[in-house]
Each structure stands twice: as structure tokens, then as C-alpha cells.
Design a protein around this motif. Sequence first.
Motif, PDB file in Angstrom:
ATOM      1  N   CYS A   1       0.822  -1.325   0.093  1.00 34.91           N
ATOM      2  CA  CYS A   1      -0.088  -0.007  -0.137  1.00 34.91           C
ATOM      3  C   CYS A   1       0.711   1.265  -0.001  1.00 34.91           C
ATOM      4  O   CYS A   1       2.103   1.065   0.266  1.00 34.91           O
ATOM      5  CB  CYS A   1      -0.794  -0.046   1.356  1.00 34.91           C
ATOM      6  SG  CYS A   1      -0.080   0.061   2.860  1.00 34.91           S
TER       7      CYS A   1
ATOM      8  N   CYS B   1       1.771   3.462   2.195  1.00 30.89           N
ATOM      9  CA  CYS B   1       2.459   3.802   3.428  1.00 30.89           C
ATOM     10  C   CYS B   1       3.364   2.355   3.581  1.00 30.89           C
ATOM     11  O   CYS B   1       4.338   2.647   4.370  1.00 30.89           O
ATOM     12  CB  CYS B   1       1.625   3.957   4.662  1.00 30.89           C
ATOM     13  SG  CYS B   1       0.999   2.558   5.589  1.00 30.89           S
ATOM     14  N   GLY B   2       3.024   1.343   3.195  1.00 32.27           N
ATOM     15  CA  GLY B   2       3.947  -0.087   3.255  1.00 32.27           C
ATOM     16  C   GLY B   2       3.624  -0.768   4.412  1.00 32.27           C
ATOM     17  O   GLY B   2       4.444  -1.916   4.418  1.00 32.27           O
ATOM     18  N   TYR B   3       2.693  -0.653   4.993  1.00 31.18           N
ATOM     19  CA  TYR B   3       2.401  -1.416   6.297  1.00 31.18           C
ATOM     20  C   TYR B   3       0.980  -2.040   6.042  1.00 31.18           C
ATOM     21  O   TYR B   3       0.777  -2.774   7.472  1.00 31.18           O
ATOM     22  CB  TYR B   3       2.375  -0.561   7.440  1.00 31.18           C
ATOM     23  CG  TYR B   3       3.617   0.023   7.784  1.00 31.18           C
ATOM     24  CD1 TYR B   3       4.733  -0.596   8.145  1.00 31.18           C
ATOM     25  CD2 TYR B   3       3.801   1.346   8.027  1.00 31.18           C
ATOM     26  CE1 TYR B   3       6.068  -0.161   8.231  1.00 31.18           C
ATOM     27  CE2 TYR B   3       5.141   2.246   8.125  1.00 31.18           C
ATOM     28  CZ  TYR B   3       6.284   1.035   8.434  1.00 31.18           C
ATOM     29  OH  TYR B   3       7.398   1.753   8.628  1.00 31.18           O
ATOM     30  N   PHE B   4       0.587  -2.163   5.077  1.00 27.53           N
ATOM     31  CA  PHE B   4      -0.654  -3.127   4.991  1.00 27.53           C
ATOM     32  C   PHE B   4      -0.320  -4.576   5.371  1.00 27.53           C
ATOM     33  O   PHE B   4       0.327  -5.064   4.511  1.00 27.53           O
ATOM     34  CB  PHE B   4      -1.234  -2.964   3.649  1.00 27.53           C
ATOM     35  CG  PHE B   4      -2.841  -3.633   3.434  1.00 27.53           C
ATOM     36  CD1 PHE B   4      -3.950  -3.194   4.204  1.00 27.53           C
ATOM     37  CD2 PHE B   4      -2.789  -4.729   2.626  1.00 27.53           C
ATOM     38  CE1 PHE B   4      -5.007  -3.748   3.873  1.00 27.53           C
ATOM     39  CE2 PHE B   4      -3.939  -5.520   2.178  1.00 27.53           C
ATOM     40  CZ  PHE B   4      -5.005  -4.995   2.830  1.00 27.53           C
TER      41      PHE B   4
ATOM     42  N   CYS C   1      -1.422   0.325   9.378  1.00 20.19           N
ATOM     43  CA  CYS C   1      -1.297   0.870   7.945  1.00 20.19           C
ATOM     44  C   CYS C   1      -2.673   2.071   8.393  1.00 20.19           C
ATOM     45  O   CYS C   1      -3.717   1.638   8.580  1.00 20.19           O
ATOM     46  CB  CYS C   1      -1.948  -0.166   7.098  1.00 20.19           C
ATOM     47  SG  CYS C   1      -2.675   0.627   5.518  1.00 20.19           S
ATOM     48  N   HIS C   2      -2.319   3.135   7.718  1.00 20.28           N
ATOM     49  CA  HIS C   2      -3.197   4.357   7.984  1.00 20.28           C
ATOM     50  C   HIS C   2      -4.161   4.620   6.388  1.00 20.28           C
ATOM     51  O   HIS C   2      -4.448   5.522   6.284  1.00 20.28           O
ATOM     52  CB  HIS C   2      -2.544   5.460   8.250  1.00 20.28           C
ATOM     53  CG  HIS C   2      -2.197   5.348   9.859  1.00 20.28           C
ATOM     54  ND1 HIS C   2      -3.004   5.269  10.910  1.00 20.28           N
ATOM     55  CD2 HIS C   2      -0.905   5.038  10.338  1.00 20.28           C
ATOM     56  CE1 HIS C   2      -2.449   5.210  11.932  1.00 20.28           C
ATOM     57  NE2 HIS C   2      -1.284   4.873  11.852  1.00 20.28           N
ATOM     58  N   CYS C   3      -3.649   3.713   5.391  1.00 23.36           N
ATOM     59  CA  CYS C   3      -4.222   3.919   4.030  1.00 23.36           C
ATOM     60  C   CYS C   3      -5.762   3.576   3.965  1.00 23.36           C
ATOM     61  O   CYS C   3      -5.954   2.551   4.781  1.00 23.36           O
ATOM     62  CB  CYS C   3      -3.479   3.247   3.076  1.00 23.36           C
ATOM     63  SG  CYS C   3      -1.526   3.298   3.185  1.00 23.36           S
TER      64      CYS C   3
HETATM   65 ZN   LIG Z   1      -0.821   1.814   4.217  1.00 26.85          ZN
END
Ligand SMILES: [Zn+2]
Length: 223
Positions: A64, A66-69, A76-78
Motif C-alpha cells: 500500500c 504507506c507500506g504497512y498493509f 497501516c493508515h491508508c
Molecule cells: Zn498503508
Amino acid sequence: MPRPGEVSLGHNGVLFLDELPEFQRKVLEVMRQPLEDGMVTIARAAVSVTFPSRFLLAAAMNPCPCGYFGDATRECHCTAPMIQRYVSKISGPLLDRIDIHIEVPAVKYKELRAPAPSEDSAAVRGRVIEARERQTERFKGEKKTYCNAQMASKLIRKCCGISQEGEKLMENAVTRLGLPARAHDRILKVARTIADLEGAWDIQAKHLSEAIQYRTLDRSYWA
Ligand SMILES: [Zn+2]
């Protein structure tokens, strides 16, 4: 005068594209023809030039923006539409031309520090050279075919015979995962290579299931 671009400069080598969704979608789509035919034609008003472009494409991307999904330790904050927009940069037809999809989870610090016993590069290199030699031998009498990836449909039928158990695996993969016809042939080529790396004469069910498994990420992630 048209000049060779990245896909031609990567001819007979590796083209690595990091952060794949950061490229413009239309730039990525242009790679479909060279990935399929091993050549690229650039047409200008006065002249049309064809360059060779048989490259090995390696690409990396985050799950995603931000990279943390999907990360177990960070949030993840997306939003869903953000992720959707991000992954949709990579079209289905382009994904279908990429043979191996692997998810690489973040390595925990402790694991990073632990001395993991692993195979050294020299051993892996030796195995790859042997697999390549097997392919050179296999395609001795063929024109323009030097390795499994270059097999045309006729050669795939000749060199990628599978057992009844394998047929069932394949049928299941195509009906359940809805893989297109193009993926079918690509799975057979990858399975042939996995068997070659193992020094196996026949493509066994385990080689086939490994090759099929490399196609499952796009079915779950892009679905
Ligand atoms: Zn994310």
C-alpha cells in the motif's frame, strides 16, 4: 532517430523496477509487447525501428502507499480507495506476464541478528548452471530457443508433459483461480524450470503446485 530505451538496454540481462506503482501506468503498459515478443518497435513520423528486448523483469512494490498493509507490528493508515488506486497502477494483463509473485513480509530485528544457516550463493549458482545446461541440451536442435522461458506452444507440449495428478492440479488452478490461457503455459514453463533445478527428468505434481502457488498472490491481493 529513436534510441534504445531501458527494455533494450536490459536485453539478455535483468531489468529491475523498484517501487513499480510509482511508474506511470502507460509506461508500464508499454512493456507488455517486449515481455511477450522479446522486441520493441518504436515508430516515429519518418522511421520505425525495432530493437531487441529479451530481458528478465524483476519488480518490487509495497502492499500500500504507506507500506504497512498486512504488517503484524505496525498499523497501516491508508484508506481502501488509496490502496485500490495504488495497486490498480499494475494492470491484469501486465500481472499475467509476470511468472512469479512472492510476498516478502518484514523481517523482525531478532531474526535479522540470528545467524541463520543458509545456502551460500556459490551453491545456488552451481544449481542454476546445471539447470541451464539441461536446457541447452534439451533445445539443441531448436532455433531461437535456448531456455525454458523461450519455449513456444509446440515445444511446451513436447517438453512439459505432466502426470494425471498434475492435470488435476492444473484444472483446479484454472477453474478455481480463473487463470487465463496465457498463465497456463507460463505455469508449465516455471514448473519445468523448478524440475530442472532439482535435476528431475519429469515435471512432478510438487513442481507444478509450487509454480501454481507463485500465481496465487495476484488472485488474493488484486481481487
Ligand atoms: Zn498503508
